[in-house]
Design a protein around this motif. Structure first.
Motif, PDB file in Angstrom:
ATOM      1  N   SER A   7       0.836  -1.199   0.000  1.00 25.56           N
ATOM      2  CA  SER A   7       0.000   0.000   0.000  1.00 25.56           C
ATOM      3  C   SER A   7       0.868   1.246   0.000  1.00 25.56           C
ATOM      4  O   SER A   7       1.929   1.284   0.630  1.00 25.56           O
ATOM      5  N   GLY A   8       0.369   2.258  -0.683  1.00 23.38           N
ATOM      6  CA  GLY A   8       1.074   3.536  -0.709  1.00 23.38           C
ATOM      7  C   GLY A   8       0.268   4.535  -1.501  1.00 23.38           C
ATOM      8  O   GLY A   8      -0.740   4.177  -2.117  1.00 23.38           O
ATOM      9  N   ASP A   9       0.704   5.780  -1.478  1.00 20.05           N
ATOM     10  CA  ASP A   9       0.012   6.828  -2.225  1.00 20.05           C
ATOM     11  C   ASP A   9       0.607   6.901  -3.626  1.00 20.05           C
ATOM     12  O   ASP A   9       1.793   7.205  -3.790  1.00 20.05           O
ATOM     13  N   GLY A  40      -8.825   4.419 -11.683  1.00 16.74           N
ATOM     14  CA  GLY A  40     -10.227   4.705 -11.954  1.00 16.74           C
ATOM     15  C   GLY A  40     -10.484   6.200 -12.012  1.00 16.74           C
ATOM     16  O   GLY A  40      -9.782   6.940 -12.719  1.00 16.74           O
ATOM     17  N   PRO A  41     -11.474   6.683 -11.246  1.00 13.07           N
ATOM     18  CA  PRO A  41     -11.831   8.106 -11.311  1.00 13.07           C
ATOM     19  C   PRO A  41     -10.758   9.043 -10.761  1.00 13.07           C
ATOM     20  O   PRO A  41     -10.864  10.252 -10.930  1.00 13.07           O
ATOM     21  N   TRP A  42      -9.746   8.488 -10.118  1.00 11.93           N
ATOM     22  CA  TRP A  42      -8.673   9.328  -9.559  1.00 11.93           C
ATOM     23  C   TRP A  42      -7.424   9.331 -10.450  1.00 11.93           C
ATOM     24  O   TRP A  42      -6.383   9.859 -10.056  1.00 11.93           O
ATOM     25  N   ALA A 139     -18.238   7.135  -8.224  1.00  7.11           N
ATOM     26  CA  ALA A 139     -18.042   7.912  -9.452  1.00  7.11           C
ATOM     27  C   ALA A 139     -17.506   6.993 -10.543  1.00  7.11           C
ATOM     28  O   ALA A 139     -16.469   6.352 -10.364  1.00  7.11           O
ATOM     29  N   ARG A 140     -18.234   6.927 -11.661  1.00  2.81           N
ATOM     30  CA  ARG A 140     -17.776   6.101 -12.782  1.00  2.81           C
ATOM     31  C   ARG A 140     -16.827   6.932 -13.641  1.00  2.81           C
ATOM     32  O   ARG A 140     -17.195   8.021 -14.093  1.00  2.81           O
ATOM     33  N   PRO A 141     -15.609   6.415 -13.891  1.00  5.13           N
ATOM     34  CA  PRO A 141     -14.644   7.177 -14.702  1.00  5.13           C
ATOM     35  C   PRO A 141     -14.959   7.021 -16.185  1.00  5.13           C
ATOM     36  O   PRO A 141     -14.838   5.937 -16.735  1.00  5.13           O
ATOM     37  N   GLY A 164     -10.729   4.389 -16.976  1.00  4.97           N
ATOM     38  CA  GLY A 164     -11.832   4.939 -17.777  1.00  4.97           C
ATOM     39  C   GLY A 164     -12.852   3.884 -18.165  1.00  4.97           C
ATOM     40  O   GLY A 164     -13.459   3.958 -19.228  1.00  4.97           O
ATOM     41  N   HIS A 165     -13.075   2.911 -17.287  1.00  2.00           N
ATOM     42  CA  HIS A 165     -13.968   1.792 -17.629  1.00  2.00           C
ATOM     43  C   HIS A 165     -15.440   2.084 -17.384  1.00  2.00           C
ATOM     44  O   HIS A 165     -16.284   1.193 -17.475  1.00  2.00           O
ATOM     45  N   ALA A 166     -15.731   3.324 -17.023  1.00  2.00           N
ATOM     46  CA  ALA A 166     -17.114   3.814 -17.001  1.00  2.00           C
ATOM     47  C   ALA A 166     -18.057   2.893 -16.216  1.00  2.00           C
ATOM     48  O   ALA A 166     -17.762   2.512 -15.092  1.00  2.00           O
ATOM     49  N   HIS A 167     -19.168   2.509 -16.856  1.00  4.35           N
ATOM     50  CA  HIS A 167     -20.196   1.699 -16.179  1.00  4.35           C
ATOM     51  C   HIS A 167     -19.797   0.236 -16.056  1.00  4.35           C
ATOM     52  O   HIS A 167     -20.528  -0.548 -15.460  1.00  4.35           O
ATOM     53  N   HIS A 168     -18.678  -0.163 -16.673  1.00  3.81           N
ATOM     54  CA  HIS A 168     -18.447  -1.596 -16.833  1.00  3.81           C
ATOM     55  C   HIS A 168     -17.100  -2.072 -16.311  1.00  3.81           C
ATOM     56  O   HIS A 168     -16.593  -3.098 -16.750  1.00  3.81           O
ATOM     57  N   GLY A 169     -16.529  -1.353 -15.364  1.00  4.84           N
ATOM     58  CA  GLY A 169     -15.194  -1.712 -14.889  1.00  4.84           C
ATOM     59  C   GLY A 169     -15.139  -3.035 -14.151  1.00  4.84           C
ATOM     60  O   GLY A 169     -14.124  -3.739 -14.202  1.00  4.84           O
ATOM     61  N   LEU A 170     -16.206  -3.393 -13.452  1.00  3.07           N
ATOM     62  CA  LEU A 170     -16.194  -4.682 -12.752  1.00  3.07           C
ATOM     63  C   LEU A 170     -16.219  -5.814 -13.778  1.00  3.07           C
ATOM     64  O   LEU A 170     -15.528  -6.816 -13.652  1.00  3.07           O
ATOM     65  N   THR A 171     -17.019  -5.619 -14.819  1.00  2.00           N
ATOM     66  CA  THR A 171     -17.153  -6.629 -15.862  1.00  2.00           C
ATOM     67  C   THR A 171     -15.891  -6.716 -16.717  1.00  2.00           C
ATOM     68  O   THR A 171     -15.460  -7.799 -17.109  1.00  2.00           O
ATOM     69  N   LEU A 172     -15.303  -5.544 -17.018  1.00  2.00           N
ATOM     70  CA  LEU A 172     -14.188  -5.498 -17.965  1.00  2.00           C
ATOM     71  C   LEU A 172     -12.823  -5.723 -17.322  1.00  2.00           C
ATOM     72  O   LEU A 172     -11.831  -5.865 -18.045  1.00  2.00           O
TER      73      LEU A 172
HETATM   74  C1  LIG Z   1     -22.944   3.471  -8.854  1.00  2.36           C
HETATM   75  C2  LIG Z   1     -22.040   2.609  -9.688  1.00  2.36           C
HETATM   76  C3  LIG Z   1     -22.521   1.418 -10.207  1.00  2.36           C
HETATM   77  C4  LIG Z   1     -21.699   0.608 -10.992  1.00  2.36           C
HETATM   78  N1  LIG Z   1     -22.184  -0.575 -11.478  1.00  2.36           N
HETATM   79  C5  LIG Z   1     -21.386  -1.386 -12.206  1.00  2.36           C
HETATM   80  C6  LIG Z   1     -21.859  -2.637 -12.696  1.00  2.36           C
HETATM   81  O1  LIG Z   1     -23.007  -3.022 -12.459  1.00  2.36           O
HETATM   82  N2  LIG Z   1     -21.014  -3.405 -13.440  1.00  2.36           N
HETATM   83  C7  LIG Z   1     -19.742  -3.016 -13.734  1.00  2.36           C
HETATM   84  O2  LIG Z   1     -19.029  -3.746 -14.412  1.00  2.36           O
HETATM   85  N3  LIG Z   1     -19.257  -1.840 -13.271  1.00  2.36           N
HETATM   86  C8  LIG Z   1     -20.050  -1.015 -12.532  1.00  2.36           C
HETATM   87  N4  LIG Z   1     -19.584   0.193 -12.085  1.00  2.36           N
HETATM   88  C9  LIG Z   1     -18.305   0.681 -12.598  1.00  2.36           C
HETATM   89  C10 LIG Z   1     -17.120   0.143 -11.855  1.00  2.36           C
HETATM   90  O3  LIG Z   1     -17.306   0.291 -10.460  1.00  2.36           O
HETATM   91  C11 LIG Z   1     -15.866   0.924 -12.305  1.00  2.36           C
HETATM   92  O4  LIG Z   1     -15.786   0.975 -13.713  1.00  2.36           O
HETATM   93  C12 LIG Z   1     -14.640   0.213 -11.745  1.00  2.36           C
HETATM   94  O5  LIG Z   1     -14.688   0.228 -10.326  1.00  2.36           O
HETATM   95  C13 LIG Z   1     -13.357   0.864 -12.217  1.00  2.36           C
HETATM   96  O6  LIG Z   1     -12.313   0.066 -11.722  1.00  2.36           O
HETATM   97  P1  LIG Z   1     -10.879   0.674 -11.460  1.00  2.36           P
HETATM   98  O7  LIG Z   1     -10.081  -0.409 -10.805  1.00  2.36           O
HETATM   99  O8  LIG Z   1     -10.377   1.311 -12.711  1.00  2.36           O
HETATM  100  O9  LIG Z   1     -11.127   1.876 -10.429  1.00  2.36           O
HETATM  101  P2  LIG Z   1     -11.652   1.790  -8.926  1.00  2.36           P
HETATM  102  O10 LIG Z   1     -12.426   0.542  -8.689  1.00  2.36           O
HETATM  103  O11 LIG Z   1     -12.342   3.103  -8.671  1.00  2.36           O
HETATM  104  O12 LIG Z   1     -10.326   1.683  -8.083  1.00  2.36           O
HETATM  105  C14 LIG Z   1      -9.423   2.765  -8.007  1.00  2.36           C
HETATM  106  C15 LIG Z   1      -8.656   2.587  -6.713  1.00  2.36           C
HETATM  107  O13 LIG Z   1      -7.617   3.566  -6.654  1.00  2.36           O
HETATM  108  C16 LIG Z   1      -7.482   3.950  -5.297  1.00  2.36           C
HETATM  109  N5  LIG Z   1      -6.774   5.235  -5.242  1.00  2.36           N
HETATM  110  C17 LIG Z   1      -7.233   6.464  -5.575  1.00  2.36           C
HETATM  111  N6  LIG Z   1      -6.285   7.400  -5.408  1.00  2.36           N
HETATM  112  C18 LIG Z   1      -5.184   6.734  -4.957  1.00  2.36           C
HETATM  113  C19 LIG Z   1      -3.864   7.150  -4.609  1.00  2.36           C
HETATM  114  N7  LIG Z   1      -3.481   8.432  -4.685  1.00  2.36           N
HETATM  115  N8  LIG Z   1      -2.986   6.211  -4.201  1.00  2.36           N
HETATM  116  C20 LIG Z   1      -3.341   4.898  -4.120  1.00  2.36           C
HETATM  117  N9  LIG Z   1      -4.577   4.451  -4.438  1.00  2.36           N
HETATM  118  C21 LIG Z   1      -5.482   5.362  -4.849  1.00  2.36           C
HETATM  119  C22 LIG Z   1      -8.907   4.022  -4.798  1.00  2.36           C
HETATM  120  O14 LIG Z   1      -8.937   3.960  -3.389  1.00  2.36           O
HETATM  121  C23 LIG Z   1      -9.503   2.786  -5.462  1.00  2.36           C
HETATM  122  O15 LIG Z   1      -9.357   1.657  -4.635  1.00  2.36           O
HETATM  123  C24 LIG Z   1     -20.378   1.012 -11.274  1.00  2.36           C
HETATM  124  C25 LIG Z   1     -19.884   2.207 -10.725  1.00  2.36           C
HETATM  125  C26 LIG Z   1     -20.710   3.003  -9.939  1.00  2.36           C
HETATM  126  C27 LIG Z   1     -20.157   4.278  -9.365  1.00  2.36           C
END
Ligand SMILES: Cc1cc2nc3c(=O)[nH]c(=O)nc-3n(C[C@H](O)[C@H](O)[C@H](O)COP(=O)(O)OP(=O)(O)OC[C@H]3O[C@@H](n4cnc5c(N)ncnc54)[C@H](O)[C@@H]3O)c2cc1C
Length: 201
Positions: A7-9, A40-42, A139-141, A164-172
């Motif tokens: 873990s880290g920033d 993701g959104p960050w 927040a969906r990116p 930038g996986h928007a609505h489908h990041g869990l699936t994709l």
């Molecule tokens: C309301 C809602 C409903 C959704 N429904 C679905 C669905 O039904 N099916 C589906 O497939 N997808 C769904 N999604 C979309 C899905 O959640 C995202 O597309 C997915 O989570 C993106 O994955 P990720 O790993 O890119 O980002 P995230 O899952 O957002 O993970 C990013 C991680 O980065 C960490 N982070 C941020 N800043 C830092 C930092 N400075 N240092 C270290 N770590 C940091 C955060 O804590 C987080 O753990 C939904 C999203 C929302 C908001």
């Protein structure tokens, strides 16, 4: 297989004089030949300071859990497409979800959709009291073409983007990770990565 979780920033990411990437972790600095921005959104916290202008936006969503009246049990999710909400049975209770909200990622919450949908949902199913102090918010990116960015950072060798996986990041997640791994290891990508390249904007 063989990975380690540290873990880290991620904002501590920096480039060493020899071009390798370094992050500070709770276990000390970690230096590697390659780094992946998958925040993701960050993700803008990393690509922004590196000079990339990527039009990442956010579609926010809310949900609230409810108890059920009179021992009622919801056995499967129900979508009310006319009003725009979903009721789903979860371990915590019956979950009411909102539609998408266009807003800045960190703007104060405005869960008006939950307020609007709740009375209709109560007519559909015997919801009792709210179980969460505040609605959950995520927040969906999203990118303008609703496709993720998966591939090399155009101006920084050894840095990779996967966000930038928007609505489908869990699936994709699995296929996105596989595509990125193919590119990082020099394998023939299992699909054409061109639609996901970072410099399309
Ligand atoms: C309301 C809602 C409903 C959704 N429904 C679905 C669905 O039904 N099916 C589906 O497939 N997808 C769904 N999604 C979309 C899905 O959640 C995202 O597309 C997915 O989570 C993106 O994955 P990720 O790993 O890119 O980002 P995230 O899952 O957002 O993970 C990013 C991680 O980065 C960490 N982070 C941020 N800043 C830092 C930092 N400075 N240092 C270290 N770590 C940091 C955060 O804590 C987080 O753990 C939904 C999203 C929302 C908001």
């Amino acid at each position: 297989r063989g990975g380690h979780l540290l873990s880290g920033d991620a904002r501590s990411l920096s480039q060493e004089p020899d071009g390798r990437w370094r992050v500070e972790t709770a276990n000390g600095p970690l230096v590697a030949g390659a780094a992946v921005v998958a925040l993701g959104p960050w993700s803008d916290a990393i690509y922004g300071p590196l000079g990339y202008r990527i039009p990442l936006g956010w579609k926010r969503g809310y949900h609230m859990h409810y108890a059920a009246r009179d021992g009622a049990k919801l056995n499967h999710p129900i979508l009310d497409a006319d009003v725009g909400y979903l009721l789903a049975p979860m371990r915590r209770g019956v979950r009411l979800t909102s539609g998408a909200e266009f807003a800045r990622r960190d703007a104060p919450p405005t869960p008006v959709q939950i307020e609007v949908c709740e009375p209709t949902a109560r007519r559909l199913f015997p919801l009792a009291e709210r179980l969460d102090p505040e609605p959950w918010r995520g927040a969906r990116p999203c990118l303008p073409d609703m496709l993720p960015i998966v591939g090399p950072a155009p101006r920084h060798p050894g840095l990779w983007f996967d966000f930038g996986h928007a609505h489908h990041g869990l699936t994709l997640g699995p296929v996105s990770g596989r595509l990125l791994a193919d590119m990082m290891t020099g394998e023939q990508p299992f699909i054409d990565p061109a639609p996901y390249r970072a410099d399309r904007f």
